[in-house]
Write a protein that holds these residues in place. Sequence first.
Motif, PDB file in Angstrom:
ATOM      1  N   ASP A 264       0.838  -1.209   0.000  1.00 16.08           N
ATOM      2  CA  ASP A 264       0.000   0.000   0.000  1.00 16.08           C
ATOM      3  C   ASP A 264       0.869   1.253   0.000  1.00 16.08           C
ATOM      4  OD1 ASP A 264      -2.261  -1.517  -0.002  1.00 16.08           O
ATOM      5  OD2 ASP A 264      -2.505  -1.491   2.177  1.00 16.08           O
ATOM      6  N   GLY A 265       1.970   1.192   0.764  1.00 16.14           N
ATOM      7  CA  GLY A 265       2.889   2.330   0.824  1.00 16.14           C
ATOM      8  C   GLY A 265       3.561   2.557  -0.523  1.00 16.14           C
ATOM      9  N   VAL A 266       3.911   1.469  -1.188  1.00 15.53           N
ATOM     10  CA  VAL A 266       4.555   1.542  -2.509  1.00 15.53           C
ATOM     11  C   VAL A 266       3.641   2.274  -3.498  1.00 15.53           C
ATOM     12  CG1 VAL A 266       5.152   0.081  -4.488  1.00 15.53           C
ATOM     13  CG2 VAL A 266       6.050  -0.466  -2.203  1.00 15.53           C
ATOM     14  N   LYS A 267       2.349   1.925  -3.460  1.00 21.09           N
ATOM     15  CA  LYS A 267       1.394   2.551  -4.384  1.00 21.09           C
ATOM     16  C   LYS A 267       1.126   4.003  -4.002  1.00 21.09           C
ATOM     17  CE  LYS A 267      -0.947  -1.774  -5.419  1.00 21.09           C
ATOM     18  NZ  LYS A 267      -2.216  -2.512  -5.406  1.00 21.09           N
ATOM     19  N   ALA A 268       1.047   4.246  -2.687  1.00 19.84           N
ATOM     20  CA  ALA A 268       0.745   5.605  -2.208  1.00 19.84           C
ATOM     21  C   ALA A 268       1.845   6.579  -2.614  1.00 19.84           C
ATOM     22  CB  ALA A 268       0.564   5.589  -0.692  1.00 19.84           C
ATOM     23  N   GLU A 269       3.083   6.093  -2.616  1.00 14.27           N
ATOM     24  CA  GLU A 269       4.211   6.937  -2.995  1.00 14.27           C
ATOM     25  C   GLU A 269       4.043   7.506  -4.410  1.00 14.27           C
ATOM     26  OE1 GLU A 269       8.444   5.623  -1.069  1.00 14.27           O
ATOM     27  OE2 GLU A 269       7.651   4.427  -2.682  1.00 14.27           O
ATOM     28  N   VAL A 270       3.584   6.658  -5.321  1.00 11.33           N
ATOM     29  CA  VAL A 270       3.397   7.102  -6.708  1.00 11.33           C
ATOM     30  C   VAL A 270       2.162   8.003  -6.806  1.00 11.33           C
ATOM     31  CG1 VAL A 270       2.914   6.319  -9.065  1.00 11.33           C
ATOM     32  CG2 VAL A 270       4.636   5.128  -7.673  1.00 11.33           C
ATOM     33  N   ARG A 271       1.101   7.619  -6.106  1.00 14.16           N
ATOM     34  CA  ARG A 271      -0.121   8.449  -6.149  1.00 14.16           C
ATOM     35  C   ARG A 271       0.137   9.843  -5.564  1.00 14.16           C
ATOM     36  NH1 ARG A 271      -3.076   3.616  -5.164  1.00 14.16           N
ATOM     37  NH2 ARG A 271      -4.068   3.052  -7.147  1.00 14.16           N
ATOM     38  N   ASP A 272       0.910   9.903  -4.476  1.00 18.22           N
ATOM     39  CA  ASP A 272       1.218  11.201  -3.854  1.00 18.22           C
ATOM     40  C   ASP A 272       1.958  12.109  -4.825  1.00 18.22           C
ATOM     41  OD1 ASP A 272       0.031  10.295  -1.592  1.00 18.22           O
ATOM     42  OD2 ASP A 272       1.890   9.989  -0.438  1.00 18.22           O
ATOM     43  N   LEU A 273       2.876  11.508  -5.539  1.00 16.80           N
ATOM     44  CA  LEU A 273       3.653  12.280  -6.502  1.00 16.80           C
ATOM     45  C   LEU A 273       2.748  12.835  -7.614  1.00 16.80           C
ATOM     46  CD1 LEU A 273       7.086  11.076  -7.580  1.00 16.80           C
ATOM     47  CD2 LEU A 273       5.438  11.385  -9.398  1.00 16.80           C
ATOM     48  N   LEU A 274       1.779  12.030  -8.049  1.00 15.17           N
ATOM     49  CA  LEU A 274       0.851  12.482  -9.081  1.00 15.17           C
ATOM     50  C   LEU A 274      -0.083  13.567  -8.530  1.00 15.17           C
ATOM     51  CD1 LEU A 274       0.093   8.955 -10.574  1.00 15.17           C
ATOM     52  CD2 LEU A 274       1.319  10.784 -11.745  1.00 15.17           C
ATOM     53  N   GLU A 275      -0.489  13.393  -7.268  1.00 14.55           N
ATOM     54  CA  GLU A 275      -1.354  14.410  -6.639  1.00 14.55           C
ATOM     55  C   GLU A 275      -0.620  15.734  -6.491  1.00 14.55           C
ATOM     56  OE1 GLU A 275      -4.605  14.563  -5.808  1.00 14.55           O
ATOM     57  OE2 GLU A 275      -4.776  12.653  -6.864  1.00 14.55           O
ATOM     58  N   GLN A 276       0.663  15.682  -6.181  1.00 12.07           N
ATOM     59  CA  GLN A 276       1.456  16.912  -6.099  1.00 12.07           C
ATOM     60  C   GLN A 276       1.444  17.639  -7.433  1.00 12.07           C
ATOM     61  OE1 GLN A 276       5.434  16.065  -4.800  1.00 12.07           O
ATOM     62  NE2 GLN A 276       4.719  15.257  -2.835  1.00 12.07           N
ATOM     63  N   LEU A 277       1.534  16.873  -8.523  1.00 12.92           N
ATOM     64  CA  LEU A 277       1.512  17.488  -9.858  1.00 12.92           C
ATOM     65  C   LEU A 277       0.154  18.138 -10.150  1.00 12.92           C
ATOM     66  CD1 LEU A 277       3.591  14.921 -11.894  1.00 12.92           C
ATOM     67  CD2 LEU A 277       4.036  17.371 -11.790  1.00 12.92           C
ATOM     68  N   VAL A 278      -0.923  17.521  -9.639  1.00 13.86           N
ATOM     69  CA  VAL A 278      -2.250  18.136  -9.802  1.00 13.86           C
ATOM     70  C   VAL A 278      -2.235  19.530  -9.162  1.00 13.86           C
ATOM     71  CG1 VAL A 278      -4.680  17.986  -9.127  1.00 13.86           C
ATOM     72  CG2 VAL A 278      -3.474  15.934  -9.903  1.00 13.86           C
ATOM     73  N   ASN A 279      -1.574  19.637  -8.021  1.00 14.57           N
ATOM     74  CA  ASN A 279      -1.507  20.933  -7.320  1.00 14.57           C
ATOM     75  C   ASN A 279      -0.549  21.914  -7.986  1.00 14.57           C
ATOM     76  OD1 ASN A 279      -3.294  20.073  -5.360  1.00 14.57           O
ATOM     77  ND2 ASN A 279      -1.653  19.204  -4.085  1.00 14.57           N
ATOM     78  N   ASP A 280       0.593  21.372  -8.486  1.00 13.98           N
ATOM     79  CA  ASP A 280       1.676  22.252  -8.952  1.00 13.98           C
ATOM     80  C   ASP A 280       1.592  22.645 -10.424  1.00 13.98           C
ATOM     81  OD1 ASP A 280       2.563  21.512  -6.515  1.00 13.98           O
ATOM     82  OD2 ASP A 280       4.365  20.456  -7.190  1.00 13.98           O
ATOM     83  N   ARG A 281       0.906  21.850 -11.228  1.00 15.87           N
ATOM     84  CA  ARG A 281       1.066  22.010 -12.669  1.00 15.87           C
ATOM     85  C   ARG A 281      -0.292  22.297 -13.304  1.00 15.87           C
ATOM     86  NH1 ARG A 281       4.660  20.530 -16.886  1.00 15.87           N
ATOM     87  NH2 ARG A 281       3.469  19.888 -18.726  1.00 15.87           N
TER      88      ARG A 281
END
Length: 432
Positions: free
Chosen positions: A310-327
């Motif tokens: 679950d942590g492995v998947k969350a790491e990638v999802r978090d990174l994508l969510e950051q891009l939703v905020n930043d880009r």
Amino acid sequence: MHLELNMSADPTQQLFQMIDERRDELVELTRALIRFPSVNPPGDAYRPCAEFIGRRLGKRGFAVEYVHAAGTPGDDERHPRINVIARRESGAHGPCVHFNSHIDVVQTGAGWTMDPFAAIVKDGMVYGRGACDMKGGLAASIIAVEALVDCAARLPGTLEISGTVDEETGGYGGVHYLAQRGWFSPGRVDHVIIPEPLNVGRVCIGHRGVWWAEIETLGRMSHGSMPFLGDCAVRHMNAVIERLERDLCPRLAARRTAMPVVPSGARHATLNINSIHGGAEEQSGYPAPCVPDSCRMIIDRRVLIEEDMDGVKAEVRDLLEQLVNDRAGFAYRIRDIFEVLPTMADRNGPVARSTAAAIRRVLGREPEFICSPGTYDQKHIDRIGKLRDCIAYGPGILDVAHQPDEFVRIDDLVNSAKVMAMAARSLLLGAA
Ligand SMILES: [Zn+2]
């Protein structure tokens, strides 16, 4: 007189002598198995290959069963998923030692200097697709088991050999199917050796896990001459890759597992980009002049036993969510393709210990305990079958697997057969 001589001799030495005498038979058996072009996908020649194994062991007093994994991926009339399981109960109470080999091989690919299915013998090696991965290992386990059946002293317990399909495509029509139906379960089987090509002096106690996922970035189409009117999904994917490189990959490289994974680069968590595709399909050599509205990327994340899926998947999802905020304009979808949890047997368990002791005796050197960078059928035996006492041990050289001019050394075939026979003998006797 003859009986007395046998009883006084070292039984392990007797076993080794018997295997040495069958050296040519072992080579011929390896060659016969290679000649079945059991290429997967699509899953060619499974039935004749399974029946060849079944007929041979049937003649040696094994009860042979064929299990058709109906309805599993790729199964149809032309390519039935046929597995073979041969079992020989001694009648005397004791454990069951099982040797599991996959009979499928990968595509031949380019670069061969000989016919991949001619099973040519040259310079002390047998060449052919599957020689290393893993028909050589299967042949060695058959010779080992036959020698045990023929040895003078009657052994307690049960010997079992399976030839299973589809390992190269996830094992769904093979060990996965059989494990779900109880063929690999405590009470029926106690110790498992999988003769995968992990080198003759090594005991492989497990493998890393995997998560495959597809990430899609979304854009808006417009004419390629006016890209400012659209929103390019490929450029959004570029931002994803930049973040992976900048934020995730260094974190993965900093994680190191206590699993003895080889090669050492694979002792860290890793991420591969398996494929990337964006934009319109090429028609007559050129894509249409459009701003792509979709870009898809498949990632292959290899997971350490210390990590949590679950942590492995969350790491990638978090990174994508950051891009939703930043880009500006960033939108994505992510889809799981498949996952396998890491697995590791106890290196002090019976099967690992008895195999290690046999390597010491046969090769005269300390065995190396390793874990595999990629997965193999141990995952199903452990996670579905709940059989923890499972290792991989076989004669092929790991680096040669799936390559052109794949080979197995004849000396390694013979030595691994001795190791397998001695290990199985001590397991049956409860001496491990
Ligand atoms: Zn294999």
